[in-house]
Each structure stands twice: as structure tokens, then as C-alpha cells.
Design a protein around this motif. Sequence first.
Motif: not given
Length: 84
Positions: A19-30, A36-40, A60-64, A73-75
Amino acid sequence: MKAGLAGELRSRGIRASSLYGSRSMKAQMRQANTSGAPITLILGEDEMERGVVAFREMATGSQSEVPADEIPLLLARKLAERSE
């Protein structure tokens, strides 16, 4: 997501969309959540400069932050854990 990283993930059999573009980060996360993406993965200019990727587990909303070269490999490990 950087095109090179998305391509590497796809070559390993991991579905990836960018996802690229002019939309806000909030909109992209939504949109990622709706898909249904398990990981972003978040890779903005700041992350690119530092050589990291923000790794967010949607349930979980956890982010690192993870070094970019460790992402494939992590994915693979996280997705394998989900399918067990």
C-alpha cells in the motif's frame, strides 16, 4: 512495503501486498485489518534510513522494529506458528 522486500516475500511463498499513497497511515492500517492480514509491515522513509521494518501483529496490536534483513525468516516463523 519496499518492492524488493515484497518480491522476496512472494518468492518464499508468503503473500504480500503493498500500500502506497496519499491515504493516511490510519486508513492504510484499517484496510490491512479489513483484508484479514495477520501481520502488517510498515516501511516508511524513517524506517528505510535506519534499516528496520515495523512489524505489527494485527490480532494483538503489538508492534516492534525488526532489522529489514530478518523480516523474511521472522514472517515465515510467525506464519508457521499460526498454522500449527
